[in-house]
Design a protein around this motif. Structure first.
Motif, PDB file in Angstrom:
ATOM      1  N   GLY A 252       0.673  -1.324  -0.063  1.00 17.92           N
ATOM      2  CA  GLY A 252      -0.063  -0.175  -0.051  1.00 17.92           C
ATOM      3  C   GLY A 252       0.793   1.123   0.103  1.00 17.92           C
ATOM      4  N   ILE A 253       2.119   1.212  -0.502  1.00 20.42           N
ATOM      5  CA  ILE A 253       2.842   2.570  -0.377  1.00 20.42           C
ATOM      6  C   ILE A 253       3.185   2.828  -1.935  1.00 20.42           C
ATOM      7  CG2 ILE A 253       4.991   3.393   0.010  1.00 20.42           C
ATOM      8  CD1 ILE A 253       5.434   1.471   2.294  1.00 20.42           C
ATOM      9  N   ARG A 254       2.599   3.993  -2.239  1.00 20.47           N
ATOM     10  CA  ARG A 254       2.679   4.614  -3.714  1.00 20.47           C
ATOM     11  C   ARG A 254       4.363   4.841  -3.840  1.00 20.47           C
ATOM     12  NH1 ARG A 254       1.962   9.405  -6.308  1.00 20.47           N
ATOM     13  NH2 ARG A 254       1.672  10.348  -4.517  1.00 20.47           N
ATOM     14  N   CYS A 255       4.768   4.115  -4.901  1.00 25.98           N
ATOM     15  CA  CYS A 255       6.078   4.500  -5.156  1.00 25.98           C
ATOM     16  C   CYS A 255       6.449   5.259  -6.488  1.00 25.98           C
ATOM     17  CB  CYS A 255       6.687   2.988  -5.263  1.00 25.98           C
ATOM     18  SG  CYS A 255       8.753   3.218  -5.466  1.00 25.98           S
ATOM     19  N   GLN A 256       7.310   6.190  -6.491  1.00 27.19           N
ATOM     20  CA  GLN A 256       7.633   7.019  -7.617  1.00 27.19           C
ATOM     21  C   GLN A 256       9.012   6.479  -7.891  1.00 27.19           C
ATOM     22  OE1 GLN A 256       6.900  11.133  -7.033  1.00 27.19           O
ATOM     23  NE2 GLN A 256       4.385  10.616  -7.166  1.00 27.19           N
ATOM     24  N   MET A 257       9.345   6.360  -9.191  1.00 28.14           N
ATOM     25  CA  MET A 257      10.810   5.779  -9.379  1.00 28.14           C
ATOM     26  C   MET A 257      11.259   6.641 -10.634  1.00 28.14           C
ATOM     27  SD  MET A 257      12.454   2.043  -9.716  1.00 28.14           S
ATOM     28  CE  MET A 257      11.851   1.564  -8.076  1.00 28.14           C
ATOM     29  N   ARG A 258      12.578   6.990 -10.379  1.00 28.62           N
ATOM     30  CA  ARG A 258      13.127   7.674 -11.563  1.00 28.62           C
ATOM     31  C   ARG A 258      14.697   7.221 -11.738  1.00 28.62           C
ATOM     32  NH1 ARG A 258      14.895  14.132 -11.800  1.00 28.62           N
ATOM     33  NH2 ARG A 258      15.893  14.241 -13.974  1.00 28.62           N
ATOM     34  N   VAL A 259      14.984   6.644 -12.843  1.00 24.53           N
ATOM     35  CA  VAL A 259      16.292   6.030 -13.052  1.00 24.53           C
ATOM     36  C   VAL A 259      16.803   6.884 -14.226  1.00 24.53           C
ATOM     37  CG1 VAL A 259      17.362   4.106 -13.396  1.00 24.53           C
ATOM     38  CG2 VAL A 259      15.600   3.935 -11.968  1.00 24.53           C
ATOM     39  N   SER A 260      17.985   7.177 -14.197  1.00 24.65           N
ATOM     40  CA  SER A 260      18.773   7.941 -15.214  1.00 24.65           C
ATOM     41  C   SER A 260      19.963   7.583 -15.470  1.00 24.65           C
ATOM     42  CB  SER A 260      18.785   9.367 -15.253  1.00 24.65           C
ATOM     43  OG  SER A 260      19.541   9.870 -14.165  1.00 24.65           O
ATOM     44  N   CYS A 261      20.688   6.585 -15.096  1.00 23.75           N
ATOM     45  CA  CYS A 261      21.907   6.059 -15.194  1.00 23.75           C
ATOM     46  C   CYS A 261      21.936   4.586 -15.323  1.00 23.75           C
ATOM     47  CB  CYS A 261      22.971   6.634 -14.280  1.00 23.75           C
ATOM     48  SG  CYS A 261      22.671   5.913 -12.584  1.00 23.75           S
ATOM     49  N   ARG A 262      22.724   4.120 -16.495  1.00 26.41           N
ATOM     50  CA  ARG A 262      22.862   2.670 -16.435  1.00 26.41           C
ATOM     51  C   ARG A 262      24.161   2.269 -16.905  1.00 26.41           C
ATOM     52  NH1 ARG A 262      17.717   0.789 -15.623  1.00 26.41           N
ATOM     53  NH2 ARG A 262      16.096   2.331 -16.643  1.00 26.41           N
ATOM     54  N   ASP A 263      24.552   1.199 -17.131  1.00 28.27           N
ATOM     55  CA  ASP A 263      25.778   0.548 -17.406  1.00 28.27           C
ATOM     56  C   ASP A 263      26.552   0.775 -16.352  1.00 28.27           C
ATOM     57  OD1 ASP A 263      24.814  -0.444 -19.936  1.00 28.27           O
ATOM     58  OD2 ASP A 263      25.163   1.498 -20.697  1.00 28.27           O
ATOM     59  N   LEU A 264      26.446   0.461 -15.215  1.00 29.83           N
ATOM     60  CA  LEU A 264      27.372   0.886 -14.023  1.00 29.83           C
ATOM     61  C   LEU A 264      28.372  -0.484 -13.664  1.00 29.83           C
ATOM     62  CD1 LEU A 264      24.845   2.144 -11.138  1.00 29.83           C
ATOM     63  CD2 LEU A 264      26.226   3.479 -12.803  1.00 29.83           C
ATOM     64  N   SER A 265      29.580  -0.267 -13.164  1.00 36.67           N
ATOM     65  CA  SER A 265      30.373  -1.305 -12.929  1.00 36.67           C
ATOM     66  C   SER A 265      29.811  -2.343 -12.049  1.00 36.67           C
ATOM     67  CB  SER A 265      31.850  -0.787 -12.585  1.00 36.67           C
ATOM     68  OG  SER A 265      31.437  -0.140 -11.143  1.00 36.67           O
ATOM     69  N   ARG A 266      30.232  -3.226 -11.875  1.00 40.13           N
ATOM     70  CA  ARG A 266      30.052  -4.431 -11.017  1.00 40.13           C
ATOM     71  C   ARG A 266      29.806  -4.101  -9.715  1.00 40.13           C
ATOM     72  NH1 ARG A 266      31.680  -8.365  -7.912  1.00 40.13           N
ATOM     73  NH2 ARG A 266      33.741  -8.033  -8.504  1.00 40.13           N
ATOM     74  N   GLU A 267      31.035  -3.381  -9.253  1.00 34.33           N
ATOM     75  CA  GLU A 267      31.229  -3.082  -7.718  1.00 34.33           C
ATOM     76  C   GLU A 267      30.224  -1.969  -7.417  1.00 34.33           C
ATOM     77  OE1 GLU A 267      33.585  -3.164 -10.058  1.00 34.33           O
ATOM     78  OE2 GLU A 267      35.091  -4.916  -9.468  1.00 34.33           O
ATOM     79  N   VAL A 268      29.913  -0.981  -8.356  1.00 35.41           N
ATOM     80  CA  VAL A 268      28.959  -0.004  -7.967  1.00 35.41           C
ATOM     81  C   VAL A 268      27.688  -0.588  -7.946  1.00 35.41           C
ATOM     82  CG1 VAL A 268      28.145   2.312  -8.673  1.00 35.41           C
ATOM     83  CG2 VAL A 268      30.562   1.812  -8.854  1.00 35.41           C
ATOM     84  N   GLY A 269      27.227  -1.343  -9.084  1.00 40.32           N
ATOM     85  CA  GLY A 269      25.849  -1.858  -9.116  1.00 40.32           C
ATOM     86  C   GLY A 269      25.600  -2.791  -7.893  1.00 40.32           C
ATOM     87  N   GLU A 270      26.790  -3.483  -7.376  1.00 39.69           N
ATOM     88  CA  GLU A 270      26.432  -4.288  -6.317  1.00 39.69           C
ATOM     89  C   GLU A 270      26.328  -3.468  -5.175  1.00 39.69           C
ATOM     90  OE1 GLU A 270      26.129  -8.160  -4.374  1.00 39.69           O
ATOM     91  OE2 GLU A 270      26.576  -7.618  -6.635  1.00 39.69           O
ATOM     92  N   ALA A 271      27.011  -2.302  -4.512  1.00 45.23           N
ATOM     93  CA  ALA A 271      26.740  -1.466  -3.701  1.00 45.23           C
ATOM     94  C   ALA A 271      25.444  -0.794  -3.764  1.00 45.23           C
ATOM     95  CB  ALA A 271      27.816  -0.549  -3.539  1.00 45.23           C
ATOM     96  N   LEU A 272      25.213  -0.378  -4.885  1.00 47.13           N
ATOM     97  CA  LEU A 272      23.582   0.210  -4.937  1.00 47.13           C
ATOM     98  C   LEU A 272      22.618  -0.868  -4.859  1.00 47.13           C
ATOM     99  CD1 LEU A 272      24.320   2.411  -8.089  1.00 47.13           C
ATOM    100  CD2 LEU A 272      24.197   3.092  -5.632  1.00 47.13           C
ATOM    101  N   THR A 273      22.759  -2.107  -5.156  1.00 44.85           N
ATOM    102  CA  THR A 273      21.641  -3.035  -4.702  1.00 44.85           C
ATOM    103  C   THR A 273      21.616  -3.163  -3.379  1.00 44.85           C
ATOM    104  OG1 THR A 273      22.436  -4.071  -6.965  1.00 44.85           O
ATOM    105  CG2 THR A 273      21.111  -5.552  -5.324  1.00 44.85           C
ATOM    106  N   HIS A 274      22.814  -3.270  -2.687  1.00 49.40           N
ATOM    107  CA  HIS A 274      22.636  -3.528  -1.169  1.00 49.40           C
ATOM    108  C   HIS A 274      21.991  -2.240  -0.475  1.00 49.40           C
ATOM    109  CE1 HIS A 274      24.510  -7.454  -0.514  1.00 49.40           C
ATOM    110  NE2 HIS A 274      25.496  -6.988  -1.656  1.00 49.40           N
ATOM    111  N   ALA A 275      22.553  -1.100  -1.047  1.00 48.99           N
ATOM    112  CA  ALA A 275      22.076   0.195  -0.613  1.00 48.99           C
ATOM    113  C   ALA A 275      20.244   0.269  -0.830  1.00 48.99           C
ATOM    114  CB  ALA A 275      22.492   1.567  -1.109  1.00 48.99           C
ATOM    115  N   LEU A 276      19.942  -0.165  -1.929  1.00 51.13           N
ATOM    116  CA  LEU A 276      18.495  -0.222  -2.108  1.00 51.13           C
ATOM    117  C   LEU A 276      17.498  -1.033  -1.165  1.00 51.13           C
ATOM    118  CD1 LEU A 276      16.042   1.020  -3.915  1.00 51.13           C
ATOM    119  CD2 LEU A 276      16.474  -1.065  -5.612  1.00 51.13           C
ATOM    120  N   ARG A 277      18.390  -2.212  -1.118  1.00 51.15           N
ATOM    121  CA  ARG A 277      17.691  -3.283  -0.101  1.00 51.15           C
ATOM    122  C   ARG A 277      17.373  -2.500   1.147  1.00 51.15           C
ATOM    123  NH1 ARG A 277      20.858  -8.706  -1.901  1.00 51.15           N
ATOM    124  NH2 ARG A 277      19.611  -9.139  -3.796  1.00 51.15           N
TER     125      ARG A 277
END
Length: 359
Positions: A252-277
């Motif tokens: 029941g939480i309305r979620c607005q999402m904006r993503v404007s960067c792609r093709d990140l390195s594996r290390e950065v993507g991994e850190a962002l994934t944990h941060a999002l969680r």
């Protein structure tokens, strides 16, 4: 064991003792001082072994031990004559070890004359010039053996330290990944179970769908545990973004999402994934949110992930996040990033990390 090289070095050193003691014992038998001379020789060997062990264990130079060795080297010679000359090799080796420890050139020169000094005695009292000349060489052999044993000891200690650090690092990785991966799944499972329970009581048709999703989460949890146990990285930032939106909206939480960067390195993507969680887990645990905005942007090669939500009932501080925020701070610090958490007016909370994009 770290002490093994010391034991091996000492045993190797003692193995060369018979080369000195055998001719001394033979000479003592001819002089009639066999019993007295053997006792003095035994004391000299004990003092010398004590000195060598002190050098190997880096306890410093025992000058009193060197003084006793010098006294036991030259005083008995006045009674038994040339028979005692071979033991000067022990004093020569001790002085070389002390010279190396103190970085003293004078001690090194002094070690070279421990045996040849007997050449200054009257020729009638000297029956074996060879021992006087070779004493410095035998001392050099002892110095080499002890130095190699000391180096082996230091290498063994360094190896043990490296192994210990590796074990600690692996244990830290395991506990961190277990918390970050499994902890998030368990939070979602609790919410899903509560939702299924409510739908069942209301006889809602969505209960079966939610139950299927709960079973899928359980399977994912089992997969995550296996990934952590084997040190595998199975995270996907894109999948986590989709899962975050679906999860927030399912409760029941309305979620607005904006993503404007792609093709990140594996290390950065991994850190962002944990941060999002971690950010989504904090929204679910610490707030009664109705709206949540997630943004993944890039500016000046700096990637920024922000999660803003309402429904904060009381001021929230980073220490309240427990181990999750500590783990996340460690992850992003390695990449040169930073974590910011801010409680805003009106019951809103901002969770934001910034990480430089890897080249």
């Amino acid at each position: 064991m770290p002490s093994s090289p010391l034991m091996l070095g000492t045993l190797g050193l003692m193995a060369g003792v018979p080369a000195l003691t055998v001719p001394v014992h033979r000479g003592l038998a001819d002089t009639g001082y066999l019993l007295e001379g053997s006792a003095v020789l035994l004391v000299l060997l004990a003092v010398h072994a004590r000195f060598v062990l002190g050098i190997l264990t880096r306890k410093g130079v025992g000058w009193w031990l060197i003084a006793i060795q010098a006294w036991l080297t030259y005083l008995p010679w006045t009674f038994v004559g040339a028979t005692w000359i071979p033991v000067s090799a022990l004093l020569s080796g001790a002085l070389l070890l002390a010279a190396h420890q103190m970085r003293s050139f004078a001690l090194a020169l002094l070690s070279l004359v421990c045996g040849p000094v007997f050449l200054a005695t009257p020729s009638g009292a000297l029956s074996d010039v060879g021992w006087a000349v070779t004493a410095p060489l035998l001392g050099l052999v002892e110095f080499t053996l002890v130095s190699l044993a000391g180096q082996a000891h230091r290498l063994s200690a360094t190896r043990s330290d490296v192994i210990h650090r590796a074990v600690v690092q692996e244990r830290r990785r395991f506990t961190r990944d277990l918390h970050d991966l499994v902890g998030h799944r368990l939070t979602v499972l609790v919410l899903k179970a509560q939702l299924v329970q409510r739908l069942v009581h209301e006889h809602d048709e969505k209960a079966e769908q939610e139950l299927d999703e709960t079973l899928a989460l359980l399977r994912a949890l089992a997969s995550d545990v296996r990934a952590v146990a084997h040190g595998e990285q199975r995270s996907s930032l894109e999948n986590e973004l989709s899962s975050a939106r679906a999860l927030l909206e399912s409760v029941g939480i309305r979620c607005q999402m904006r993503v404007s960067c792609r093709d990140l390195s594996r290390e950065v993507g991994e850190a962002l994934t944990h941060a999002l969680r971690e950010g989504v887990t904090n929204v679910l645990r610490h707030a009664t949110a109705r709206e949540c905005a997630i943004q993944l942007l890039e500016q000046d090669r700096l990637v920024s992930l922000s999660i803003r939500n309402d429904g904060v009932l009381q001021p929230y501080y980073p220490k309240d996040g427990g181990q999750g925020l500590i783990n996340l701070t460690e992850r992003i610090a390695v990449l040169g990033g930073a974590l910011e958490t801010t409680t805003l007016r009106g019951g809103s909370f901002l969770f934001q990390i910034r990480i430089p994009r890897s080249n």
